[in-house]
Write an enzyme that holds these catalytic residues in place. Structure first.
Site, PDB file in Angstrom:
ATOM      1  N   LYS A  86       0.875  -1.209   0.099  1.00  0.00           N
ATOM      2  CA  LYS A  86      -0.153   0.070   0.077  1.00  0.00           C
ATOM      3  C   LYS A  86       0.710   1.133  -0.100  1.00  0.00           C
ATOM      4  O   LYS A  86       1.970   1.166   0.510  1.00  0.00           O
ATOM      5  CB  LYS A  86      -0.966   0.227   1.241  1.00  0.00           C
ATOM      6  CG  LYS A  86      -1.947   0.742   0.995  1.00  0.00           C
ATOM      7  CD  LYS A  86      -3.264   0.196   0.488  1.00  0.00           C
ATOM      8  CE  LYS A  86      -4.364   1.123   0.213  1.00  0.00           C
ATOM      9  NZ  LYS A  86      -5.575   0.345  -0.191  1.00  0.00           N
TER      10      LYS A  86
ATOM     11  N   ASP B 208      -6.818   4.415  -4.867  1.00  0.00           N
ATOM     12  CA  ASP B 208      -7.402   4.339  -3.291  1.00  0.00           C
ATOM     13  C   ASP B 208      -8.177   5.470  -3.320  1.00  0.00           C
ATOM     14  O   ASP B 208      -8.398   6.365  -4.156  1.00  0.00           O
ATOM     15  CB  ASP B 208      -6.695   3.702  -2.385  1.00  0.00           C
ATOM     16  CG  ASP B 208      -7.285   3.471  -0.979  1.00  0.00           C
ATOM     17  OD1 ASP B 208      -7.924   2.339  -0.891  1.00  0.00           O
ATOM     18  OD2 ASP B 208      -7.116   4.383  -0.032  1.00  0.00           O
TER      19      ASP B 208
HETATM   20  P1  NDP Z   1     -12.846   7.970  -3.017  1.00  0.00           P
HETATM   21  O1  NDP Z   1     -11.789   8.822  -2.722  1.00  0.00           O
HETATM   22  O2  NDP Z   1     -13.268   7.582  -4.486  1.00  0.00           O
HETATM   23  O3  NDP Z   1     -14.052   8.213  -2.240  1.00  0.00           O
HETATM   24  C1  NDP Z   1     -13.948   8.429  -0.748  1.00  0.00           C
HETATM   25  C2  NDP Z   1     -15.296   8.795  -0.065  1.00  0.00           C
HETATM   26  O4  NDP Z   1     -15.234   8.744   1.445  1.00  0.00           O
HETATM   27  C3  NDP Z   1     -15.489  10.110  -0.491  1.00  0.00           C
HETATM   28  O5  NDP Z   1     -16.717  10.453  -0.419  1.00  0.00           O
HETATM   29  C4  NDP Z   1     -14.971  10.940   0.908  1.00  0.00           C
HETATM   30  O6  NDP Z   1     -15.623  12.351   1.026  1.00  0.00           O
HETATM   31  C5  NDP Z   1     -15.296  10.117   1.861  1.00  0.00           C
HETATM   32  N1  NDP Z   1     -14.141  10.206   2.870  1.00  0.00           N
HETATM   33  C6  NDP Z   1     -13.039  10.128   3.015  1.00  0.00           C
HETATM   34  N2  NDP Z   1     -12.643  10.608   3.943  1.00  0.00           N
HETATM   35  C7  NDP Z   1     -13.599  10.734   4.833  1.00  0.00           C
HETATM   36  C8  NDP Z   1     -13.460  11.143   6.358  1.00  0.00           C
HETATM   37  N3  NDP Z   1     -12.438  11.374   6.855  1.00  0.00           N
HETATM   38  N4  NDP Z   1     -14.846  11.228   7.020  1.00  0.00           N
HETATM   39  C9  NDP Z   1     -16.116  11.073   6.048  1.00  0.00           C
HETATM   40  N5  NDP Z   1     -15.759  10.620   4.817  1.00  0.00           N
HETATM   41  C10 NDP Z   1     -14.711  10.569   4.267  1.00  0.00           C
HETATM   42  O7  NDP Z   1     -11.984   6.513  -2.380  1.00  0.00           O
HETATM   43  P2  NDP Z   1     -12.730   5.168  -2.743  1.00  0.00           P
HETATM   44  O8  NDP Z   1     -14.168   4.954  -2.793  1.00  0.00           O
HETATM   45  O9  NDP Z   1     -11.803   4.538  -3.629  1.00  0.00           O
HETATM   46  O10 NDP Z   1     -12.489   4.339  -1.024  1.00  0.00           O
HETATM   47  C11 NDP Z   1     -13.133   4.435  -0.264  1.00  0.00           C
HETATM   48  C12 NDP Z   1     -12.861   3.230   0.824  1.00  0.00           C
HETATM   49  O11 NDP Z   1     -12.864   1.940   0.296  1.00  0.00           O
HETATM   50  C13 NDP Z   1     -11.402   3.359   1.358  1.00  0.00           C
HETATM   51  O12 NDP Z   1     -11.557   3.057   2.842  1.00  0.00           O
HETATM   52  C14 NDP Z   1     -10.525   2.606   0.482  1.00  0.00           C
HETATM   53  O13 NDP Z   1      -9.440   2.005   1.168  1.00  0.00           O
HETATM   54  C15 NDP Z   1     -11.751   1.302   0.350  1.00  0.00           C
HETATM   55  N6  NDP Z   1     -11.190   0.551  -0.903  1.00  0.00           N
HETATM   56  C16 NDP Z   1     -11.096   0.977  -2.282  1.00  0.00           C
HETATM   57  C17 NDP Z   1     -10.973   0.349  -3.163  1.00  0.00           C
HETATM   58  C18 NDP Z   1     -11.134   0.814  -4.555  1.00  0.00           C
HETATM   59  O14 NDP Z   1     -11.122  -0.111  -5.416  1.00  0.00           O
HETATM   60  N7  NDP Z   1     -11.128   2.040  -4.855  1.00  0.00           N
HETATM   61  C19 NDP Z   1     -10.671  -1.231  -2.977  1.00  0.00           C
HETATM   62  C20 NDP Z   1     -10.758  -1.647  -1.731  1.00  0.00           C
HETATM   63  C21 NDP Z   1     -11.100  -0.792  -0.596  1.00  0.00           C
HETATM   64  P3  NDP Z   1     -14.667  13.592   0.492  1.00  0.00           P
HETATM   65  O15 NDP Z   1     -14.952  13.739  -0.942  1.00  0.00           O
HETATM   66  O16 NDP Z   1     -15.415  14.619   1.322  1.00  0.00           O
HETATM   67  O17 NDP Z   1     -13.479  13.439   1.058  1.00  0.00           O
END
Ligand code: NDP
Length: 448
Positions: free
Chosen positions: A128, A168
């Site tokens: 990571k 991510d």
């Molecule tokens: P994105 O950047 O596309 O989206 C993240 C989302 O989470 C946004 O809506 C963001 O809001 C919100 N967010 C981020 N930080 C916070 C916080 N501190 N409190 C509340 N909301 C928050 O990321 P992903 O969708 O790719 O990833 C989301 C999760 O899924 C993570 O935990 C990641 O590790 C996990 N994941 C992702 C994978 C992937 O293929 N992308 C694979 C496996 C797991 P805002 O826009 O306001 O920041």
């Protein structure tokens, strides 16, 4: 050596060696609470110090990233790559660009990736990386300059047979394209060194959708085993990023009703349900306009709760898809009181240790991210295969493969996590099933 292998003693040493890394401690604790009793029953793992070796990354790379903003100011960020374990394949895992990124967060993510990747059945080790760079509010040119500088250093450490990063939080199609373009320039090679690429240059169909779709499929498998399904159920989803949006889409395909979405500023509650048309609006809002979820409430005239998370809203099923520790003990208690039947995590470690305890005590079905969000890395594995054989598979075939992989992960978790009375502890199932394959490979290599 390793005479006292109690969880408490092991954690004491780990906390001392990794001082201040609270997210890493949390992820390791969640694992060793199941793994240590298992190792005590299987002494060959204990004798070989497998658990001590598995909780230490192979290596950690930290580097300076210098770039110039649109005003000509020189900016400095910190870049990381944690290469955690390559026992069953090259390092594989995403890059996160977010101001909260630090070594603790990347070590917890890399550690969990070890078991997740093992569960997929594909030959992928775990890593990571990322940076404390915040792409939010930056121009495309600034993001490009940052990505080029970041890759100029990272390129020394990755390769299609060595380490294959993906996206991510904060790293989507735009960032992957800039990173891949820079790697291609530096290496003078066109190889599948990153996954999550655009379709024009070696990306795979359904990679964008895979984590969210996989999470909904995992929920469907859990419910099927317990005689029900997503169809007709009300669902709360947190986040509005890549994982949340496609999780919401698949829930809708499977007949569920999505009531909420959120971002770091608050959540929207739409009791009518977020249907395909509304979801298309949010996908455009978040990925093209890069807007805030509050704009949904204005457009569709529904509630917006600033600074809050959606766990108080009554639902049958909950899908935390935003970030780590976004669902705490009181949220878990509220979900239980409201009659929620199951939780499936799209995010990594969104539920705190205390919240998980509440779920287990209430015998609510609970799937940890290391099992339920493995669909993303699984399709990344399929992207690597397509790049290697220089072929592209079709959407139907890939979704079928994704579904089969998720079914396989669910089967493994149910086998190792069943309490014999009809309840499955999916955390235990994922930990043990993920552990055995990696541990056996490490044993086979001897002392290394
Ligand atoms: P994105 O950047 O596309 O989206 C993240 C989302 O989470 C946004 O809506 C963001 O809001 C919100 N967010 C981020 N930080 C916070 C916080 N501190 N409190 C509340 N909301 C928050 O990321 P992903 O969708 O790719 O990833 C989301 C999760 O899924 C993570 O935990 C990641 O590790 C996990 N994941 C992702 C994978 C992937 O293929 N992308 C694979 C496996 C797991 P805002 O826009 O306001 O920041």
């Amino acid at each position: 050596m390793y005479d006292d292998l109690s969880v408490a003693h092991f954690m004491e040493g780990l906390i001392k060696r990794n001082s201040g890394e609270t997210e890493f401690h949390q992820a390791v604790y969640e694992f060793v609470a199941d793994a240590i009793p298992f190792i005590i029953e299987h002494p060959h793992y204990r004798k070989a110090g497998i658990i001590q070796r598995m909780t230490e990354p192979d290596r950690t790379i930290i580097f300076r990233v210098v770039w110039e903003d649109d005003e000509g100011h020189i900016r400095v960020n910190r870049g990381y790559r944690v290469q955690f374990n390559n026992s069953i394949g090259p390092y594989k895992g995403g890059l996160r660009f977010h101001p909260s990124v630090n070594l603790s967060i990347l070590k917890f993510l890399g550690f969990e990736q070890t078991f997740k990747n093992s569960l997929t059945g594909l030959p992928m080790g775990a890593g990571k990386g990322g940076s404390d760079f915040n792409p939010k509010g930056k121009s495309d040119r600034e993001v490009m300059r940052f990505c080029q500088s970041f890759m100029t250093e990272l390129a020394f450490h990755i390769g299609e047979h060595t380490d294959i990063p993906a996206g991510d939080i904060g790293v989507g199609a735009r960032e992957i394209s800039f990173l891949f373009g820079q790697y291609k320039r530096l290496s003078r090679e066109f190889t599948g060194v990153l996954t999550g690429k655009s379709l024009e240059f070696g990306g795979s169909l359904i990679r964008t959708e895979a984590t969210g779709y996989g999470n909904a499929y995992f929920m469907e498998e859990m419910l099927k085993l317990h005689g029900t399904s997503i169809s007709g159920k009300t669902c709360t989803v947190s986040g509005s990023g890549n994982v949340a949006l496609y999780c919401a889409e698949k829930i809708t395909h499977l007949g569920g009703k999505v009531l909420t979405l959120s971002d770091s500023s608050g959540f929207i509650y739409d009791p009518e349900g977020i249907d395909a048309e509304k979801l298309a609006y949010v996908i455009d809002l978040k990925t093209v306009q890069r807007g805030r979820i509050s704009e949904y409430a204005k457009k569709y005239n529904c509630e917006y709760h600033a600074g809050k998370r959606p766990w108080d809203i009554p639902c049958d099923l909950a899908f935390p898809c935003a970030t780590q520790n976004e669902l705490e003990k009181s949220d878990a208690e509220q979900l239980v009181v409201n009659g929620c039947q199951a939780v499936s995590e799209g995010a990594n470690m969104p539920s705190s240790a205390e919240a998980i305890e509440v779920f287990h005590k209430a015998k609510l079905l609970y799937a940890p991210g290391k099992a339920s969000n493995a669909g993303g890395v699984a399709v990344s594995g399929l992207e690597m295969t397509q790049n290697s054989i220089r072929m592209s598979w079709g959407e139907v075939e890939l979704e079928e493969r994704l579904r089969e992989i998720i079914k396989g992960i669910h089967r493994k978790c149910a086998k190792h996590g069943s309490d014999g009375n009809g309840y499955v502890n999916y955390v235990k199932g994922a930990n043990i099933a993920g552990f055995v394959k990696v541990a056996d490979a490490m044993l086979a290599y001897g002392v290394a």
